[in-house]
Design an enzyme around this catalytic site. Structure first.
Site, mmCIF file in Angstrom:
data_model
loop_
_atom_site.group_PDB
_atom_site.id
_atom_site.type_symbol
_atom_site.label_atom_id
_atom_site.label_comp_id
_atom_site.label_asym_id
_atom_site.label_seq_id
_atom_site.Cartn_x
_atom_site.Cartn_y
_atom_site.Cartn_z
ATOM 1 C CE LYS A 183 -4.222 -1.732 0.166
ATOM 2 N NZ LYS A 183 -4.019 -3.170 0.046
HETATM 3 C C1 LIG Z 1 -10.083 -2.469 -2.118
HETATM 4 C C2 LIG Z 1 -9.576 -3.177 -0.906
HETATM 5 N N1 LIG Z 1 -10.428 -3.397 0.112
HETATM 6 C C3 LIG Z 1 -10.048 -4.006 1.241
HETATM 7 C C4 LIG Z 1 -8.748 -4.452 1.411
HETATM 8 C C5 LIG Z 1 -8.406 -5.197 2.659
HETATM 9 O O1 LIG Z 1 -7.332 -4.670 3.340
HETATM 10 P P1 LIG Z 1 -6.436 -5.632 4.267
HETATM 11 O O2 LIG Z 1 -5.686 -6.549 3.369
HETATM 12 O O3 LIG Z 1 -5.550 -4.664 5.000
HETATM 13 O O4 LIG Z 1 -7.359 -6.346 5.184
HETATM 14 C C6 LIG Z 1 -7.817 -4.232 0.386
HETATM 15 C C7 LIG Z 1 -6.419 -4.616 0.538
HETATM 16 O O5 LIG Z 1 -5.850 -5.509 0.113
HETATM 17 C C8 LIG Z 1 -8.246 -3.607 -0.804
HETATM 18 O O6 LIG Z 1 -7.398 -3.430 -1.832
#
Ligand SMILES: Cc1ncc(COP(=O)(O)O)c(C=O)c1O
Length: 371
Positions: A183
């Site tokens: 990210k």
């Molecule tokens: C659009 C989107 N939503 C939700 C997430 C979920 O984030 P995390 O992986 O930190 O739980 C991500 C990340 O990968 C994402 O790209």
């Protein structure tokens, strides 16, 4: 054909001595969790986005889950969302016993199409969950016009700005950010929920910490909660990353600019949409759509043989086996999303990427596509 051993990777976090020093400081302090760096990280994150509150949590997914709980989404509700997203945005709705109601996406921005979202509203719709996919701002004014509660998935959109100058995630709706290693800002794993209301902040703070209010005794819990906490080690890294965020965002934008120039002549290849109408993308990934008729798997294999990593990104959520089997989805329901999902290809993209690496990727892609 010769195989290149010098691989261009998909992503690479920017971490330096500041992060190392900050982590060691936390380790030496002995306070690895529930310590002072959490509120500091929250305060500085909220300040940056111009929102009253932020709550640090263990991931973008848990931020989405607590955001939906904060606005009261529950059993039997419908929440309208995008099928072109990482699966977590729809999963968070299912966690609450609610139904994700997908609506098709806009072919230019790849975000939820406001007209399709409007057409999907029923008397059971309790909220909207737009996703700022690939860091491009969703059309919030159009979605806000319905007066329904909104949770924003801004996990990919740190640094993005709406046409009216509001940072994405700064409109006062619960907005989820993710800090996974690829990210714009990383804490390894982690997340943040920005919030406009003090009431939401109190609820989220309690629910991320097993349902314990700050003024309650140790091991006393007045509501159902979770362990969705971020550690102080992660918050310390996050604070350093915030310090270098503007530089990292500028570097990503520069890499995107190099890609645009290098790929401009490849016939049939579709590039990420340009900023328009005052909206500004917060660059997260560089996703192209392979020309119609090209076989994406062959393209991925060809790139790999030339030392370039690439990935299909993203598959349509409604066509994943869990969503087909649980909700009865079938191909053909969301034609724009399905067409984009079949052709989308993420190329290597990270702040430290060099112009030479971009040129190598472009050259490999041109060869593979025979352009
Ligand atoms: C659009 C989107 N939503 C939700 C997430 C979920 O984030 P995390 O992986 O930190 O739980 C991500 C990340 O990968 C994402 O790209």
């Amino acid at each position: 054909m010769s195989v290149d051993t010098d691989i261009v990777p998909m992503a690479q976090p920017v971490l330096g001595e500041e992060e190392e020093r900050a982590v060691i400081e936390v380790l030496r302090s002995g306070q690895l969790s529930l310590g002072p760096r959490i509120p500091e990280f929250e305060r500085r994150f909220a300040e940056r986005l111009g929102v009253p509150h932020a709550a640090a949590v263990s991931s973008g997914t848990t931020a989405l889950h607590l955001g939906l709980r904060a606005i009261g989404v529950g059993e039997g509700d419908e929440v309208i969302t995008s099928p072109f997203s990482f699966v977590a945005s729809a999963n968070a709705i299912v966690y609450q016993g609610a139904t994700p109601v997908f609506a098709d996406i806009d072919a230019r921005t790849l975000d939820l199409d406001p007209a399709a979202a409007a057409a999907a509203i029923t008397e059971r719709t309790s909220a909207l969950l737009p996703v700022h996919i690939f860091g491009y701002p969703a059309d919030m004014p159009a979605l806000e016009a319905h007066g329904l509660p909104i949770v924003e998935d801004a996990c990919e959109a740190l640094g993005a700005v709406h046409a009216d100058g509001t940072p994405v995630g700064g409109r006062g709706h619960p907005a989820a950010f993710g800090f996974y290693a690829n990210k714009q800002l990383t804490t390894g794993e982690g997340g943040m929920l920005t919030l406009g209301s003090a009431e939401h902040k109190a609820r989220v703070d309690s629910e991320r910490n097993q349902g314990r209010a700050p003024d309650m005794g140790w091991l006393d819990h007045d509501r159902l909660g979770f362990n969705y906490r971020l550690t102080d080690i992660q918050a310390a890294i996050g604070l350093c990353q915030l310090d270098r965020l503007d530089g990292m965002l500028a570097d990503r934008a520069q890499v995107a600019g190099w890609y645009r120039e290098a790929l401009a002549g490849l016939e049939g290849l579709e590039l990420p949409c340009e900023d328009a109408g005052g909206d500004v993308r917060g660059w997260f990934v560089f996703v192209v759509q392979v020309p119609r008729g090209a076989d994406r798997d062959t393209v991925i294999r060809g790139l790999r043989e030339r030392g370039v990593q690439s990935k299909p990104y993203l598959p349509a959520i409604h066509l994943m086996s869990y969503y087909r089997e649980t909700f009865g989805h079938r191909p053909g329901e969301f034609p724009v999303c399905e067409d984009v999902a079949e052709r989308s290809l993420a190329l290597p993209f990270f702040p430290a990427m060099t112009e030479g690496q971009v040129a190598r990727v472009a050259e490999a892609l041109a060869r593979v596509l025979d352009r």
